[in-house]
Design an enzyme around this catalytic site. Sequence first.
Site, PDB file in Angstrom:
ATOM      1  N   VAL A 175       0.839  -1.203   0.000  1.00 54.06           N
ATOM      2  CA  VAL A 175       0.000   0.000   0.000  1.00 54.06           C
ATOM      3  C   VAL A 175       0.870   1.248   0.000  1.00 54.06           C
ATOM      4  CG1 VAL A 175      -1.883   1.187   1.168  1.00 54.06           C
ATOM      5  CG2 VAL A 175      -1.641  -1.281   1.430  1.00 54.06           C
ATOM      6  N   CYS A 176       0.634   2.125  -0.962  1.00 57.42           N
ATOM      7  CA  CYS A 176       1.545   3.246  -1.178  1.00 57.42           C
ATOM      8  C   CYS A 176       1.617   4.239  -0.024  1.00 57.42           C
ATOM      9  CB  CYS A 176       1.159   3.993  -2.445  1.00 57.42           C
ATOM     10  SG  CYS A 176       2.264   5.370  -2.786  1.00 57.42           S
TER      11      CYS A 176
END
Length: 278
Positions: free
Chosen positions: A149-150
Amino acid sequence: MEKEVWRFIDSGNCSPAFNMALDEALLEWHSEGKIPPTIRFYGWNPPTLSIGYFQKVEKEIDMEAVKKYGLGFVRRPTGGRGVLHDQELTYSVIVSELHPAMPQTVTEAYRVISQGILEGFRFLGLDAYFAVPKTEEEKADLKNPRSAVCFDAPSWYELVVEGRKVAGSAQTRQKGVILQHGSILLHLDEDMLFSLFKYPNERVKERLRQNFKNKAVAINELTDRNITINEAKEAFFRGFEKGLNVQLERYELTDDELFYVQQLAKNKYETDEWNFKR
């Protein structure tokens, strides 16, 4: 002194493939000297999960969940991790590496470009600053991200508002041109976001989710008033003008340019070969 004029494109909500194709086309046209440096604002129709250039779909992404939510899916030409594009303002900046205002290193160029974002948040009345990792542990975290997840970890010069990360950006350099694009979240559906990735087990998923809460935030969680997409566009338009000390001139793509982008979208960014290749 007269300010340098950059081009500004607001392309509205487009398909995932079109969005990536237009960013690539702008990079290409700028490298050929056909267009000046350009800033673009856009949105997504349908809401989309974009993944980084190097991510492995099978290992990291739950495609069943992507389908269940009716999301678009596309691989970006830039690195980084998975981003859910829904209620947000997405921006891209296209500028030559040789531009006098652009430092040589990725990190410093990132800081210069992101100054526009920082000023945009200030125009919205939010206290924004750059986070620079100080401890060895924080630096190590950047090199070994814990999840797909960025928004999970602030990276170098990541923008922090009221102590939490708000804007995730990715950068690539091709043909002597810098392309930086990123997301400015207005609202975030955390449940949806966390259901799109694969985890070793539920415990890991829950832990990442808790960590995420402390680190990532959408603009409308930080303020009592509801900031609309148009307010955000106005603030960040002014923010980029101030932060980069340029004048932005609005531009509409010609029919020929539009056709070129549509072909690139179809032949590259809509293909399984591109999106699932790793």
